[in-house]
Structures are given as C-alpha cells and as structure tokens.
Design an enzyme around this catalytic site. Structure first.
Site, short mmCIF file in Angstrom:
data_model
loop_
_atom_site.label_atom_id
_atom_site.label_comp_id
_atom_site.label_asym_id
_atom_site.label_seq_id
_atom_site.Cartn_x
_atom_site.Cartn_y
_atom_site.Cartn_z
N CYS A 2 -5.03 17.65 4.81
CA CYS A 2 -5.51 19.00 5.04
C CYS A 2 -4.40 19.80 5.73
O CYS A 2 -3.68 19.29 6.57
CB CYS A 2 -6.75 19.06 5.92
SG CYS A 2 -8.13 18.17 5.27
N ARG A 27 -0.25 18.82 1.67
CA ARG A 27 -1.09 18.09 2.61
C ARG A 27 -2.50 17.85 2.08
O ARG A 27 -3.30 17.15 2.70
CB ARG A 27 -1.18 18.88 3.93
CG ARG A 27 0.14 19.07 4.62
CD ARG A 27 -0.04 19.85 5.89
NE ARG A 27 -0.85 19.11 6.83
CZ ARG A 27 -0.39 18.21 7.69
NH1 ARG A 27 0.90 17.96 7.72
NH2 ARG A 27 -1.19 17.59 8.51
N TRP A 76 -7.95 17.87 1.85
CA TRP A 76 -7.85 16.52 1.29
C TRP A 76 -9.11 15.83 1.78
O TRP A 76 -9.25 15.53 2.96
CB TRP A 76 -6.60 15.83 1.83
CG TRP A 76 -6.29 14.52 1.19
CD1 TRP A 76 -5.60 14.30 0.03
CD2 TRP A 76 -6.64 13.21 1.69
NE1 TRP A 76 -5.51 12.95 -0.22
CE2 TRP A 76 -6.14 12.27 0.77
CE3 TRP A 76 -7.34 12.76 2.81
CZ2 TRP A 76 -6.29 10.90 0.94
CZ3 TRP A 76 -7.49 11.39 2.98
CH2 TRP A 76 -6.97 10.48 2.05
N ASN A 112 -8.47 20.01 10.56
CA ASN A 112 -7.74 18.90 9.95
C ASN A 112 -7.95 17.70 10.85
O ASN A 112 -7.68 17.78 12.05
CB ASN A 112 -6.25 19.27 9.86
CG ASN A 112 -5.37 18.08 9.53
OD1 ASN A 112 -5.82 17.15 8.86
ND2 ASN A 112 -4.14 18.10 9.99
N GLU A 495 10.40 0.04 -2.89
CA GLU A 495 10.43 1.50 -2.91
C GLU A 495 10.43 2.02 -4.35
O GLU A 495 9.74 3.00 -4.67
CB GLU A 495 11.65 2.01 -2.13
CG GLU A 495 11.81 3.52 -2.07
CD GLU A 495 10.64 4.26 -1.42
OE1 GLU A 495 9.72 3.63 -0.90
OE2 GLU A 495 10.66 5.50 -1.46
N HIS A 518 5.37 -17.89 -9.38
CA HIS A 518 4.26 -18.53 -8.66
C HIS A 518 2.93 -17.86 -8.98
O HIS A 518 2.00 -17.93 -8.18
CB HIS A 518 4.54 -18.53 -7.15
CG HIS A 518 5.74 -19.36 -6.80
ND1 HIS A 518 5.74 -20.73 -6.86
CD2 HIS A 518 7.00 -19.00 -6.45
CE1 HIS A 518 6.95 -21.18 -6.55
NE2 HIS A 518 7.74 -20.15 -6.30
N LYS A 617 0.77 14.41 1.94
CA LYS A 617 2.07 14.10 2.52
C LYS A 617 1.96 13.42 3.87
O LYS A 617 2.62 12.44 4.16
CB LYS A 617 2.85 15.40 2.65
CG LYS A 617 4.24 15.23 3.25
CD LYS A 617 5.23 14.91 2.20
CE LYS A 617 6.61 14.63 2.71
NZ LYS A 617 7.29 13.66 1.85
#
Ligand code: F6R
Length: 622
Positions: A2, A27, A76, A112, A495, A518, A617
């Site tokens: 948010c 956000r 969000w 938020n 990454e 494995h 984010k």
C-alpha cells in the site's frame, strides 16, 4: 504494501496526489482512491479497482475533484479482497455502496499496515452503533478515531493518540477531519511515512519518489508519533500529545532517478543503472585505495573480536546474504549463517558472544527483517544494517548502517539495489579478511582493484543484451525452468530463478547442482530449460556434468560462464559469457544476464514487468 500520499497547499490537490500515487504504484496496485476537501466540511471520495489509471480516468486526471487538501491510497490487499468497497479512503460516517461520493464524515482516512486486533475493536464499535461497509481493518481504525474524537470531545491529535494506544499492529495513517479543512493528521508505527514541506505546501507519502518532484526537505516521522500537517508547516507530537521536534532531512536523490528516462520499463532502466549503483556504493566505502568502514562502526578491532556473522534478510536481499556467506567465509575465515528474516525469530539458535547480525534490505522497511533486527538486538548482538533508503526504520534502529547508493528503485523486482548490496558485502568481506590477517596488504590491494573493475564489466555485459532478448523470446512459453550451480554459482542461481518466476510467472527453481539428482531430476523432461551458472573454475566440470545428466533426460541447456570457457558450447545449447574477474566477485557479473533473461521473458509474454501480480515492492506486513 500500500502506498499513501497527502497534500495540503495552494494548488489543486488531486493531480498532485495522483502523480504521487503513480510513483508509489509499485507498493500495491489492486485498487486506489482519493479524498479531497475544497475548504468546506465535505470531502469528495473517489475509488477505482485495478490499475491507478482507472482512478485517473474516473477523475479526469484529478481535474474533476476540486480542492487543495487531500489524501490518496494505492492498495495491496491484506484484510478484505480487492474491491471498490475495500479500497481506501474509508470514512467514519455511514455510507452506502462502494464508499465513493460526497461525504460529510467527521474523519476520512487511508492506511498502510495491518491492525492485528481489528476484530475485537470492530465488535466494540458495532456495540456503539457504528456500521461497517468494508472488510478492512482500516475502516475500524478510522471509526475508532472518530469514536474517541466524539466521546471525549478532544482534538484530532488526542483522538489519534488514544487510538494508537488501543490498536496493535503496524500503521502509517493519514486522516482528514471535517472540522480542520486544510489539515492532514498522520501517525505511524512500523510502516513507512515521510512528510515533506515546501513554501505554502506540505506533502506526505510512504516513500520519497512520490514527493521528490515537489520538495527535497523531509521529516522522517518516528514510530508512535503523530503529525499535524498544514500548508508549509508541520508539528509533531508523541504519544502523550506533547509536541516534539524532528530534524529536517535534505534528500539528495535526483528527481530524474525516479523517472523512466526513455526506457520502456523501470526494471530495464534500473538494470542499466547497475554500473553507477555499484560504482557509487564502492566509492563511498573505498577511499584512496583503502576500504574504510569506520562510519559503520566496524573498526578492525571490532572485526577481530567477532566470533560469528548472522546475515538476515528476505528475498533477493537474502540471496545477497547467500553469496556473501561464501565470500566472507573464504576470504575472512569467519563463520557465517544466513537466515531468512521471516524464520530467524522462530529459531533459538545459540548466538555466541560477539556475533554480528547484518540485516540487508533495500527498503529498510521490510517487516520480517525489521522484526529480526529487533530480536537480534534483544539477544545482545551487534547489528549492522545494509540499507538503500536513507532514514528508513531498519537504518535507524540498527547499531550501525552501511548505505548502498543505488538511488530510488521503482520496479518491484530488484536489480540495482541487489547489485549494490552485493558490492557492499564484497567490500566488507575484503576488509574483514585484512583485519583478521587472512590476506596480505598486497592481496588486499589487488582485491580492491578487482572490485573497482566491476562497474565497467557490468556495462560491457549490458552492451550485448540483444542475444538474451532473442533467447528469451524462444523460451517465453516454457513451463518450468531450473537454475543450477555450486558454491557462489548456487547463490546466483537463486537470484536468477527468482527474477524469472516473479516477473514472467514461469515456474522456476534454483538448485545446488549436486542436489538435483536427489529427487528433482525426476521433473526434467523433454525440452525443460536448465540454466547452469558456471563461473567458479573449481566447480565448473562438476556442474557441467550435472547439466549433462539433465540433457540426457531431454533438457535444453543454457550456460552462463566466464570468457574463455568456450568449450561450454560442446555441452550447452546457448552460452552467455561474462568478463573474467576475481572469482569472489564474479557473481556481480553473472547475475546480469539472468536479470535480462527474466526481464525479456516477461516482456515477450506481454506482462506488466514493473508491477508483477500479487507483489509489492516494500513488504511491510509479516
Ligand atoms: C525480489 C525482491 C524481493 C526483495 C525482498 C526484500 O526481486 O525485490 O525479494 O528483495 O522483498 O526487500 P528489501 O530489500 O526491501 O528488504
């Protein structure tokens, strides 16, 4: 999660609020809303689901909402799914339908964070006749403020502090009161909030880029403080309602840094900013050929006294920790544990005396990393924050800070902040190695020189990005991708895999190459893409063998290796080369083609690269 904005001044608020929200859209982007006051008692509330553009269209880019004081929100979803009714702002009075329209509520607010005890508070308010129209915790807070405001006939600041004492959880709140038409009241605990001032205008926002265009003078409101924001001036209060003074900070970030500058996406721009991000970060640590950590509190004496390092972080920042672990252990011969911040506090792993806990975070606001930092401090560890956002909560709460100088990062998927973190951690490792007598002065000088070559080598990789663009278009329909490597190459694979899956929505996994057999190798079938990272000479042949095991089961192979290892083409279908450098630092180079692979795959699939679904984010909820 948010984004919130606020403006009060002598210009029309709505276009400024929309502009700020645009810069905070990373956000959260499932719905958005505005509330604007035109001097009188009424507030006009407009909400829209989906992308911010829907709200901009609905308000004629803000022109349809007259008024010089307002608040805005991009959401969000946490409590309550994404819908008109759950979108902010929320109002204290009764309203019907979606909550949009002209309202005469005493309190209108955006939030938020997460209010943990919202059900209990809602029960209380229901008993007092409040009616709820959304499923959100925010509506509960707005109504609770209203309840105290009216019950005790106290001013906004006291009504807010009473509410703060009553709620549990995290919040950055911006509230407008009917009786105070040109003012915004704000409060914060564990969610980011800054307040900017200019001549005759004040701004508030979850993050710097939202207001950078208008002012560089900002206050970082502290936890459990309240702000009373008027045009051009701000007053701060503590939980007792006593006025407190906060320092004004000048932001040095360039406003252009928060713009796309001709790139199609922020992510591509930020990938290209990596040489500068790494160079600036290194230049702030390396002075006259020497790595100077005095400002971080890590004197050679402190470094020598350390018995262990715990690196704690989330997501990509955790991947930086994984890479740093190999480098620090190898160069400085100091034991390193790397922990996911979200798990750190659930372990009671013994923390020997003289443990240094390093928290790595771009935003400096990640809730799990912040919680881990607090646990580390409670357990008596020395703490160091490696953080990009100046003045963020983690930076302020850690014993020492090492700032990365990546500038504002807007794309949800991190690239330049990751690279800046990696460079900072590598420099840290080199100084630790010297301080602990594990390398000679000569080796130290050589390693510093090598570090200095990284920015230019990244730039050279970026010059050859078209091949990756072509390859990405070929693999854009893949179902599963595996990234494998050993040692540092495993850390980079982690990454690479995250970059791929988070923006392309293609399922991908990173595996330590030796681990595939494995269990996971049973997933390899005809055409499965396996990307091998092959930059560590001592591990090269072993990983190539693991790739060949996959190839013989039908896999399609891509290899990322260093210049000169041309024989890789005997094994793989597509090879990418990065310049040679000291192998401790080559991860800073190998990650770049993997970032580009994720980026171009997402573009080929026609996805919203900068704002992937379900993500935000800055993850300020646990
Ligand atoms: C992935 C990504 C995230 C962040 C993570 C931690 O591209 O950006 O995994 O790395 O959410 O965020 P910070 O570094 O702000 O603590």
């Amino acid at each position: 999660m948010c984004g919130i904005v606020g403006y009060t001044g002598n210009e029309q608020a709505a276009p400024i609020l929309l502009d700020g929200l645009k810069r905070l859209e990373y956000r959260g982007y499932d719905s958005a809303g505005l509330a604007v006051r035109d001097g009188g008692a009424l507030a006009e509330v407009v909400k829209a689901t989906g992308k911010l553009q829907h709200l901009a269209d609905k308000t004629d880019q803000g022109r349809a909402l007259p008024g010089m004081c307002g608040i805005g929100h991009t959401r969000w979803a946490t409590h309550g799914g994404p819908s008109m009714v759950n979108a902010h702002p929320h109002v204290s009075g009764n309203c019907s339908g979606s909550g949009s329209g002209t309202v005469e509520s005493d309190v209108v607010g955006v939030h938020n964070g997460i209010i943990e005890n919202f059900s209990e508070l809602k029960e209380k308010l229901l008993r007092h006749g409040y009616v709820f129209y959304s499923d959100t915790d925010t509506e509960v807070v707005v109504k609770l403020v209203d309840y105290y405001y009216k019950k005790y006939k106290i001013g906004p600041v006291d009504a807010i502090t009473r509410t703060m004492v009553r709620v549990r959880g995290s919040y950055a709140l911006a509230l407008m009161f009917k009786d105070y038409p040109n003012e915004i009241f704000a409060a914060r605990k564990d969610s980011p909030l800054i307040i900017g001032t200019a001549e005759n205008a004040s701004f508030l926002a979850s993050d710097v880029p939202a207001i950078l265009k208008y002012t560089r003078s900002v206050y970082y409101i502290d936890n459990l403080q309240v702000a009373r924001v008027s045009p051009g001036s701000v007053k701060f209060y503590d939980l007792n309602g006593d006025e407190v003074t906060l320092p004004l900070t000048e932001i040095t970030w360039d406003a252009a840094a928060a713009e796309k500058s001709g790139y199609e996406h922020f992510m591509l721009k930020e990938i290209h900013e990596q040489p500068a991000a790494v160079r600036d970060t290194l230049n702030s640590i390396i002075k006259d050929g020497d790595i100077v950590l005095t400002e971080t509190g890590l004197t050679d004496e402190v470094i020598r006294s350390l018995s262990q390092i715990d690196i704690v972080a989330c997501g990509s920042a955790w991947h930086v920790g994984m890479a740093a672990q190999y480098v620090i252990e190898d160069l400085a011969k100091l034991p390193v544990r790397v922990e996911l911040a979200s798990e750190f506090r659930y372990r009671s792993a013994p923390m020997p005396e003289n443990t240094l806990v390093i928290v790595i975070s771009q935003s400096g606001e990640t809730a799990d990393s912040l919680a881990a930092l607090r646990v580390a401090k409670e357990r008596g560890a020395l703490t160091l924050a490696v953080v990009n956002v100046i003045g963020s909560t983690i930076a302020r709460e850690a014993d020492h800070v090492l700032y990365t100088l990546a500038g504002p990062e807007i794309a949800v998927a991190t690239t330049k902040a990751y690279s800046a973190q990696l460079a900072a951690m590598d420099a840290l490792a080199v100084r630790m190695a010297l301080a602990r007598g594990q390398i000679s002065r000569e080796e130290y000088g050589h390693l510093i020189e090598e570090l200095g070559t990284i920015p230019d080598k990244i730039r050279r990789i970026l010059e050859d990005k078209e091949r990756l663009q072509w390859f990405s278009s070929k693999i854009a329909n893949a179902h599963d991708i595996f990234f494998i490597g050993r040692g540092l190459d495993y850390a980079i694979s982690l990454e690479g895999s995250l970059k791929m899956k988070e923006i392309s929505y293609i399922h991908s996994e990173a595996y330590a190459a030796g681990e595939l057999k494995h269990g996971t190798i049973s997933l390899i079938e005809r055409g499965t893409l396996v990307v091998g990272v092959l930059t560590q000479s001592g591990l090269y042949e072993k990983t190539v063998s693991n790739m060949m095991e996959c190839k013989s089961r039908g896999a399609y192979l891509m290899g990322v290796t260093t210049n000169g290892n041309f024989d890789v083409e005997d094994s793989v279908n597509f090879a990418v080369y990065v310049p040679r450098t000291d192998e401790h630092f080559v991860s800073s180079l190998a990650v770049v083609p993997l970032q580009l692979l994720g980026y171009y795959t997402s573009v080929s699939r026609g996805l919203d690269v900068d704002k992937p679904r379900n993500l935000a984010k800055s993850v300020t909820v646990e």
